[in-house]
Design a protein around this motif. Structure first.
Motif, short mmCIF file in Angstrom:
data_model
loop_
_atom_site.label_atom_id
_atom_site.label_comp_id
_atom_site.label_asym_id
_atom_site.label_seq_id
_atom_site.Cartn_x
_atom_site.Cartn_y
_atom_site.Cartn_z
N ILE A 59 0.84 -1.20 0.00
CA ILE A 59 0.00 0.00 0.00
C ILE A 59 0.88 1.25 0.00
CG2 ILE A 59 -1.68 1.34 1.34
CD1 ILE A 59 -2.82 -1.22 2.39
N LYS A 60 0.54 2.21 -0.86
CA LYS A 60 1.23 3.50 -0.86
C LYS A 60 0.99 4.19 0.48
CE LYS A 60 1.15 7.98 -3.19
NZ LYS A 60 0.49 8.83 -4.21
N PHE A 61 1.99 4.96 0.93
CA PHE A 61 1.87 5.60 2.23
C PHE A 61 0.76 6.65 2.24
CE2 PHE A 61 2.72 9.06 5.20
CZ PHE A 61 2.81 8.36 6.38
N PHE A 62 -0.11 6.55 3.26
CA PHE A 62 -1.08 7.58 3.59
C PHE A 62 -0.99 7.80 5.10
CE2 PHE A 62 -3.01 5.43 -0.11
CZ PHE A 62 -3.17 6.52 -0.97
N ILE A 63 -1.48 8.94 5.56
CA ILE A 63 -1.45 9.20 7.00
C ILE A 63 -2.28 8.17 7.75
CG2 ILE A 63 -3.45 10.74 7.22
CD1 ILE A 63 0.07 11.28 8.75
N SER A 64 -3.19 7.49 7.03
CA SER A 64 -4.01 6.43 7.64
C SER A 64 -3.18 5.22 8.07
CB SER A 64 -5.12 5.98 6.68
OG SER A 64 -4.58 5.52 5.45
N TRP A 65 -1.89 5.18 7.67
CA TRP A 65 -1.02 4.10 8.15
C TRP A 65 -0.95 4.08 9.67
CZ3 TRP A 65 4.15 2.45 5.49
CH2 TRP A 65 3.89 1.97 4.20
N TRP A 66 -1.19 5.24 10.29
CA TRP A 66 -1.14 5.28 11.75
C TRP A 66 -2.24 4.45 12.37
CZ3 TRP A 66 2.53 6.95 15.03
CH2 TRP A 66 3.58 7.68 14.47
N ALA A 67 -3.23 4.06 11.57
CA ALA A 67 -4.29 3.17 12.06
C ALA A 67 -3.76 1.78 12.36
CB ALA A 67 -5.43 3.08 11.03
N PHE A 68 -2.55 1.47 11.84
CA PHE A 68 -1.94 0.18 12.16
C PHE A 68 -1.59 0.07 13.65
CE2 PHE A 68 0.02 0.07 7.65
CZ PHE A 68 -0.98 -0.77 7.17
N VAL A 69 -1.18 1.17 14.25
CA VAL A 69 -0.42 1.13 15.50
C VAL A 69 -1.27 0.94 16.74
CG1 VAL A 69 1.30 2.31 16.91
CG2 VAL A 69 1.31 2.62 14.43
N PHE A 70 -2.28 1.80 16.94
CA PHE A 70 -3.08 1.75 18.16
C PHE A 70 -3.71 0.37 18.41
CE2 PHE A 70 -7.48 2.31 19.84
CZ PHE A 70 -7.14 2.46 21.18
N PRO A 71 -4.35 -0.26 17.40
CA PRO A 71 -4.94 -1.58 17.65
C PRO A 71 -3.91 -2.64 18.03
CG PRO A 71 -5.86 -0.61 15.66
CD PRO A 71 -4.68 0.23 16.05
N LEU A 72 -2.73 -2.60 17.39
CA LEU A 72 -1.68 -3.57 17.74
C LEU A 72 -1.21 -3.36 19.18
CD1 LEU A 72 0.49 -3.58 14.48
CD2 LEU A 72 -1.04 -5.38 15.29
N ALA A 73 -1.07 -2.10 19.59
CA ALA A 73 -0.67 -1.82 20.97
C ALA A 73 -1.74 -2.29 21.95
CB ALA A 73 -0.43 -0.32 21.14
N ALA A 74 -3.02 -2.08 21.60
CA ALA A 74 -4.11 -2.54 22.47
C ALA A 74 -4.08 -4.05 22.62
CB ALA A 74 -5.45 -2.09 21.89
N MET A 75 -3.78 -4.76 21.53
CA MET A 75 -3.70 -6.22 21.59
C MET A 75 -2.50 -6.67 22.42
SD MET A 75 -5.21 -8.95 20.83
CE MET A 75 -4.69 -10.56 21.41
#
Length: 322
Positions: free
Chosen positions: A255-271
């Protein structure tokens, strides 16, 4: 000089509300390392440094967006009535609630300030968002996992709210979040399976599917202090969605970089935090291994996202008109 000023003004003009996802991601990483220090023996210094960075980032983004509102109020109002961008305004209150959790064991007064402000703002944004959905015809193509942020985000309120509000108030937010998680998930599953696929730039938001059951598990434990059947179900659902997005890794690697890449991080940290808590309660060796894996994966992913963010800022590809 005039060209430089014009460029900076345009950057502010097109500064996206989605930038608060960066605060969510870094705050999640901070809490993860705070718990890793408590339960896995990691250095407390990592969490302390990340706490300062997360707070500074929240202040910086808030000041820039406030400047945008002062200078380009009409654009901000247009974003606030946009069927997709509207959902990301709740990232402001989510960021406050996460900072409240970060400061809970460090400075209770700072934590209370963030929690009361975040809870009040999130209550308003939940009501506004649902009212917006009811009063305006919504296209099915507008639906995406970011819809979870304003309404399902209510489950985060009890995580940092113990001692700040009654059990009844915390249970109100938890109940609303869990209810709308089930409803919205059914809508999203219908859209993803039977209708058009998500736009490429919103594919990273698939990771948000992990967050509701993972955070719900943490909130339930905070309120009742037990890992019963319902808590175990929430944890297992979070684990299922984590395994699902891992299984679908080919959908994300190119996937081309978008600012939405930050959506990867919070859920992984929560898990990762949920895994550590479950290990702490059960002492299961498999969960200990899962905890280390999730901490490692989350750290690697956020390192990649930070690198890509900085690289695209230097190229002038962030804060531009879409």
């Amino acid at each position: 000089m005039d060209e430089v000023l014009a460029c900076e003004n345009n950057r502010v003009k097109f500064f996206p509300i989605m930038m608060y996802a960066m605060v969510m991601g870094l705050s999640g990483l901070t809490i993860m390392y705070q718990k890793a220090a408590l339960w896995l023996g990691f250095s407390e210094m990592i969490g302390a440094v990340l706490m300062v960075v997360s707070t500074a980032l929240f202040v910086m983004i808030s000041l820039i967006y406030l400047g945008k509102y002062i200078k380009y109020a009409s654009i901000v109002k247009k974003e606030f009535s946009h069927p997709i961008r509207l959902n990301f305004f709740a990232a402001i209150s989510i960021s406050m609630l996460m900072l409240a959790i970060i400061y809970k064991e460090v400075n209770v007064n700072v934590s209370a300030l963030f929690w009361y402000a975040g809870s009040g703002l999130h209550f308003y944004l939940t009501m506004h968002t649902i009212s917006f959905w009811i009063n305006n015809n919504q296209e099915l193509d507008h639906s995406n996992p970011a819809w979870f942020i304003p309404v399902v985000g209510n489950v985060l309120v009890p995580v940092g709210g113990i001692g700040f509000a009654s059990q009844g108030v915390l249970m109100y937010f938890f109940s609303c979040g869990i209810f709308f998680w089930v409803i919205l998930f059914a809508i999203l599953l219908n859209r993803i399976i039977f209708h058009h696929q998500l736009a490429v730039k919103f594919m990273p938001t698939m990771f948000i599917l992990i967050a509701p059951p993972a955070v719900g598990f943490l909130a339930y434990y905070k309120m009742y202090g037990v890992v019963d059947v319902f808590a175990t179900m929430l944890f297992n659902l979070a684990l299922f969605f984590t395994l699902l997005v891992a299984f679908m890794y080919k959908n994300f690697v190119k996937i081309k970089f978008f600012i939405s890449w930050w959506a990867f991080v919070f859920p992984l940290a929560a898990m990762a935090i949920s895994s550590m808590l479950m290990y702490h309660e059960t002492k299961d060796a498999v969960l200990l291994a899962l905890s280390y894996v999730m901490v490692g994966v989350t750290t690697v992913v956020i390192s990649i996202v930070i690198y890509q963010t900085v690289a695209h800022i230097r190229k002038g590809e962030i804060c531009v008109q879409e």
